[in-house]
Design an enzyme around this catalytic site. Structure first.
Site, PDB file in Angstrom:
ATOM      1  N   THR A   9      67.988  66.685  49.779  1.00  0.00           N
ATOM      2  CA  THR A   9      66.924  67.531  50.304  1.00  0.00           C
ATOM      3  C   THR A   9      67.306  68.250  51.584  1.00  0.00           C
ATOM      4  OG1 THR A   9      64.561  67.611  50.667  1.00  0.00           O
ATOM      5  CG2 THR A   9      65.748  65.890  51.818  1.00  0.00           C
ATOM      6  N   LYS A  41      58.042  67.336  48.982  1.00  0.00           N
ATOM      7  CA  LYS A  41      58.600  66.452  50.009  1.00  0.00           C
ATOM      8  C   LYS A  41      57.917  66.604  51.358  1.00  0.00           C
ATOM      9  CE  LYS A  41      62.926  67.128  47.660  1.00  0.00           C
ATOM     10  NZ  LYS A  41      64.251  67.724  47.763  1.00  0.00           N
ATOM     11  N   GLY A  53      57.262  65.209  56.410  1.00  0.00           N
ATOM     12  CA  GLY A  53      58.241  65.476  55.370  1.00  0.00           C
ATOM     13  C   GLY A  53      59.300  64.388  55.373  1.00  0.00           C
ATOM     14  N   SER A 132      70.470  66.544  53.676  1.00  0.00           N
ATOM     15  CA  SER A 132      71.846  67.019  53.515  1.00  0.00           C
ATOM     16  C   SER A 132      72.029  68.463  53.947  1.00  0.00           C
ATOM     17  CB  SER A 132      72.288  66.851  52.064  1.00  0.00           C
ATOM     18  OG  SER A 132      71.419  67.558  51.206  1.00  0.00           O
TER      19      SER A 132
END
Length: 189
Positions: A9, A41, A53, A132
């Site tokens: 994500t 998310k 989030g 990421s």
């Protein structure tokens, strides 16, 4: 924390001009396989006054969202106090200690990053990014704030997520962006 759990994500939050926006991409992966393209998310908590989030394991994130919202209710919506109390529990509770996720939480007054090691970080520049693709989105947001002062928090979040999606294989262009403003109004995408 297992590195593979954070590969799926990009979440970024920006506070600017009495508004805060928090957004994420929608890609959910299992190993190297894309399992879903439009996962949610980010969400509104505490009657639309708090944004949250996650990056990491989905099941763990749902547990943390629930616990965090309980802390918000317990402490009357005080973001900092609720964050500190969640971080204490997360770090010391045997069950919670095993959860693998990072949380970005925000109100129009404050933006924080929470981790299972007890970290509560308030960024100096009113931008928080996790996952990421977080560093790509963070760099893009910083450049936009510096060179395009007319952009809103929501526009910066959207554009930063799109930059990250162009670079990070674990981030896609299916975006969810939520925004709250000092008047209490909320806006989606």
């Amino acid at each position: 924390m297992n590195k593979s759990s954070l590969h799926s994500t990009t979440v970024i939050g920006v506070r600017r001009h009495d508004k805060v926006a928090l957004g994420s991409d929608g890609q959910a992966t299992l190993g190297t396989t894309v399992m879903k393209h439009n996962a949610q998310k980010v969400r509104l908590l505490y009657d639309g006054k708090v944004l949250a989030g996650f990056a990491g394991s989905t099941a763990d994130a749902f547990t943390l969202f629930e616990r965090f919202e309980d802390k918000l209710k317990q402490y009357g919506g005080n973001l900092t106090r609720a964050s500190v109390e969640l971080a204490k529990d997360w770090r010391t509770d045997r069950y919670l200690r095993r959860l693998e996720a990072l949380l970005a939480v925000a109100t129009v007054d404050r933006l924080l990053l929470l981790s299972g090691s007890g970290d509560i970080i308030e960024p100096d520049d009113d931008i928080v990014a996790i996952g990421s693709g977080g560093s790509f989105a963070l760099a893009a947001a910083r450049a936009m704030i510096k060179h395009a002062p007319e952009l809103t928090a929501k526009e910066i979040v959207k554009d930063s997520l799109n930059v990250a999606a162009d670079i990070c294989v674990y981030t896609n262009h299916s975006l969810t962006v939520l925004e709250i403003e000092s008047t209490g109004n909320t806006h989606n995408n």
